[in-house]
Design an enzyme around this catalytic site. Structure first.
Site, PDB file in Angstrom:
ATOM      1  N   ASP A  48      20.778  -3.794 -50.870  1.00  0.00           N
ATOM      2  CA  ASP A  48      21.564  -2.580 -50.661  1.00  0.00           C
ATOM      3  C   ASP A  48      21.251  -1.639 -51.820  1.00  0.00           C
ATOM      4  OD1 ASP A  48      23.675  -0.747 -49.724  1.00  0.00           O
ATOM      5  OD2 ASP A  48      24.190  -2.454 -48.452  1.00  0.00           O
ATOM      6  N   HIS A  82      20.444   2.699 -47.511  1.00  0.00           N
ATOM      7  CA  HIS A  82      20.848   1.645 -48.450  1.00  0.00           C
ATOM      8  C   HIS A  82      19.660   1.184 -49.288  1.00  0.00           C
ATOM      9  CE1 HIS A  82      24.939   1.212 -46.878  1.00  0.00           C
ATOM     10  NE2 HIS A  82      24.406   1.428 -45.685  1.00  0.00           N
ATOM     11  N   ASP A 123      22.111   0.713 -40.707  1.00  0.00           N
ATOM     12  CA  ASP A 123      23.392   1.425 -40.694  1.00  0.00           C
ATOM     13  C   ASP A 123      23.376   2.569 -41.708  1.00  0.00           C
ATOM     14  OD1 ASP A 123      23.193  -0.465 -42.748  1.00  0.00           O
ATOM     15  OD2 ASP A 123      25.333  -0.355 -43.123  1.00  0.00           O
ATOM     16  N   GLU A 124      24.261   3.510 -41.523  1.00  0.00           N
ATOM     17  CA  GLU A 124      24.602   4.518 -42.524  1.00  0.00           C
ATOM     18  C   GLU A 124      23.379   5.073 -43.253  1.00  0.00           C
ATOM     19  OE1 GLU A 124      28.954   2.855 -43.845  1.00  0.00           O
ATOM     20  OE2 GLU A 124      27.228   2.021 -44.867  1.00  0.00           O
ATOM     21  N   TRP A 137      29.776  -2.596 -35.242  1.00  0.00           N
ATOM     22  CA  TRP A 137      30.681  -2.648 -36.397  1.00  0.00           C
ATOM     23  C   TRP A 137      31.624  -1.468 -36.476  1.00  0.00           C
ATOM     24  CZ3 TRP A 137      30.955   0.673 -40.686  1.00  0.00           C
ATOM     25  CH2 TRP A 137      29.947   1.645 -40.784  1.00  0.00           C
ATOM     26  N   ASP A 164      36.719  -7.739 -45.951  1.00  0.00           N
ATOM     27  CA  ASP A 164      36.894  -7.072 -47.252  1.00  0.00           C
ATOM     28  C   ASP A 164      38.100  -6.135 -47.196  1.00  0.00           C
ATOM     29  OD1 ASP A 164      35.494  -5.447 -45.426  1.00  0.00           O
ATOM     30  OD2 ASP A 164      34.472  -4.341 -47.025  1.00  0.00           O
ATOM     31  N   TRP A 205      31.885  -8.178 -46.968  1.00  0.00           N
ATOM     32  CA  TRP A 205      31.240  -7.202 -47.876  1.00  0.00           C
ATOM     33  C   TRP A 205      31.796  -7.433 -49.275  1.00  0.00           C
ATOM     34  CZ3 TRP A 205      27.175  -4.843 -45.974  1.00  0.00           C
ATOM     35  CH2 TRP A 205      27.087  -4.620 -44.600  1.00  0.00           C
TER      36      TRP A 205
HETATM   37  C1  ACM Z   1      28.410  -1.395 -42.326  1.00  0.00           C
HETATM   38  O1  ACM Z   1      29.582  -1.749 -42.564  1.00  0.00           O
HETATM   39  N1  ACM Z   1      27.882  -0.373 -42.961  1.00  0.00           N
HETATM   40  C2  ACM Z   1      27.591  -2.085 -41.351  1.00  0.00           C
END
Ligand code: ACM
Length: 509
Positions: free
Chosen positions: A172, A243, A305-306, A372, A399, A450
């Protein structure tokens, strides 16, 4: 403890009476499952100092039989003078032994030697199989690194709950956690961060304590083999092109920014992402294939993601690539990574999994979508003809706070972002609005750990348990009511205590 089996088996028929067991346990097992029996023997030796005599002379206390008429991961168990365990595959054989161990006292789960002369196993018949094939737990080893012993122990805990996938989030913005030959700066530079947020990230404080860690190839191979003996498959994830800041700290030429970057010292989503050059795509394919190769035939998670697109939107090079492909939205650039990775991994024999943002560009054929952002992302994927693993943050992000009590340790978000074990237990894996013809697309579910706010093994235990106990029954497909579950959970917590798990105590009813 017949009443404390967890996850609850599909069918249990109790008979009267018990069978008394003493050391040594005489166990007969087909040769192809010998390692399953050896794992059982190691567990019993550690817990109570007992011997398990494998394939010596009869009569047997336990006889494991390989049969053709059990479904995947299913098993049958009949405790009588000899306990007959039947399964059609290794996982089923391992689960049969796990359930048998749950029928004994909590002491059988002890992580330190706790001598025992004999114990009674109730006469019982069990017929059991999971409803869902994917019963996963995700662990973020990037935000905080967890050493091999801690991951190994988590694998043991998964096995104890008949959970079968450990998804390792290996990189990450805040760290890269696996050595890759030919790219030494990933581990030399990318695996070390100078500082981490102190308290909650929003406080803007730094702890100024370096945090570092990286798995060697040997470490990951050892974890893979250990997981296999427990019926757990490790699903490695390399999360790119977003990430990526730890990668870009190591190899700035793969990014878009002329400024040197450090491994990120804050939580959140870094704006710095991979560039879309052939070199960046080649790099991504090479490292993902390398990591995948450590887990032959396992599903591989390609992240996705993101991924902020600001850098691409202001990059001439990225604009040229968009023109070449006729893209109208910078988000489509991410599809270049997913397409490339999916093709390479499929060619290497790996099923491919991606976070649900993959739905925002053309989805490579046969990609499994990990939903997610909400259950509706899972519905969308299923309706588009894609297989889905349900991992919605509103129910399965561990988390999040365990409760709204003011003394809960700092977590990802403040109340009302709370996920009690009761909420996990009431979760329905099949999204409520999904039409029946798409239900078969739902492979199962996964709980996420997480680790921005999980830095130690004890805190990992606290966030994971008992929520994972509830989750395991939901994923096995035998959840009932909270009133029915709670007494079983209370019995099960004695096993966790014996295993040394620092679980969050239940609130009084
Ligand atoms: C995520 O929680 N960004 C997959």
């Amino acid at each position: 403890m017949r009443d404390g089996l967890l996850p609850r088996p599909q069918e249990l028929t109790a008979a009267s009476g018990t069978i008394s067991w003493t050391s040594p346990i005489r166990l007969r097992v087909p040769v192809e499952w010998r390692s399953v029996a050896e794992t059982f023997a190691t567990d019993l030796a550690r817990a109570v100092g007992w011997m398990v005599d494998i394939n010596g002379d009869g009569p047997w206390d336990i006889e494991l039989r390989h049969v053709e008429d059990c479904v995947d991961e299913g098993y049958r168990l009949a405790v009588d003078q000899t306990a007959i365990l039947e399964a059609g595959d290794r996982a089923g054989a391992a689960y049969a032994l796990t359930t048998l161990r749950q029928l004994g006292p909590a002491q059988l789960w002890s992580s330190t030697r706790s001598p025992l002369d004999s114990f009674e196993v109730p006469r019982v018949r069990i017929e059991d199989a999971p409803r869902f094939a994917w019963r996963g737990v995700h662990l973020d080893v990037a935000r905080h690194f967890f050493d091999v012993a801690t991951v190994r122990r988590l694998i043991d805990l998964l096995g104890a709950h008949r959970l079968n996938r450990l998804h390792l989030h290996l990189n990450d913005d805040q760290g890269w956690r696996v050595e890759v030959p030919g790219w030494p700066r990933l581990s030399d530079v990318g695996s070390r961060r100078r500082s981490s947020p102190l308290g909650h990230d929003d406080d803007g404080l730094d702890d100024d304590v370096a945090h570092a860690g990286c798995y060697s190839v040997t470490d990951l191979a050892a974890l893979r083999d250990h997981a296999c003996a427990r019926g757990v498959t490790i699903v490695p994830e390399i999360d790119l092109p977003g990430h990526a800041q730890a990668v870009l700290a190591a190899y700035p030429q793969l990014g878009n920014s002329p400024e040197p970057l450090e491994v990120w010292t804050r939580w959140g989503i870094s704006p710095h992402v991979m560039n879309v050059s052939p070199a960046a795509l080649d790099f991504t394919e090479e490292v993902v294939r390398f990591v995948a190769g450590l887990f032959p035939s396992s599903p591989v998670h390609i992240g996705g993601d993101e991924c902020p697109t600001h850098e691409w939107e202001s990059s001439h090079a990225a604009k040229r690539v968009m023109e070449e492909h006729g893209f109208v939205d910078a988000r489509q650039l991410q599809g270049l990574f997913s397409a490339r990775l999916a093709a390479a991994l499929h060619a290497d024999g790996h099923p491919v999994v991606a976070w649900d943002e993959v739905l925002d560009a053309e989805v490579p054929e046969d990609t499994v979508v990990m939903a997610w952002r909400s259950p509706s992302k899972g519905e969308e994927a299923a309706r588009r003809g894609l297989d889905v693993v349900m991992a919605p943050m509103q129910f399965l992000y561990l988390d999040w706070l365990n409760s709204a009590a003011p003394d809960e340790p700092v977590a990802q978000a403040p109340a009302p972002y709370v996920t009690t074990w009761e909420k996990v237990y009431r979760y329905s894996v099949i999204p409520l609005h999904l039409e029946p013809e798409f239900h078969r697309r739902v492979l199962g579910a996964q709980a996420q750990l997480w680790s921005e706010y999980i830095a130690t093994r004890d805190h990992l235990d606290y966030m994971a348990f008992p929520r994972l106990c509830a989750f395991s029954e939901v994923a096995w497909g035998t959840a009932t009511t909270l009133d029915d579950f709670r007494p079983r959970l209370e019995i099960h917590l004695e096993r966790l205590a014996a295993m040394g798990v620092a679980y969050r105590p239940l609130d009084p009813v």
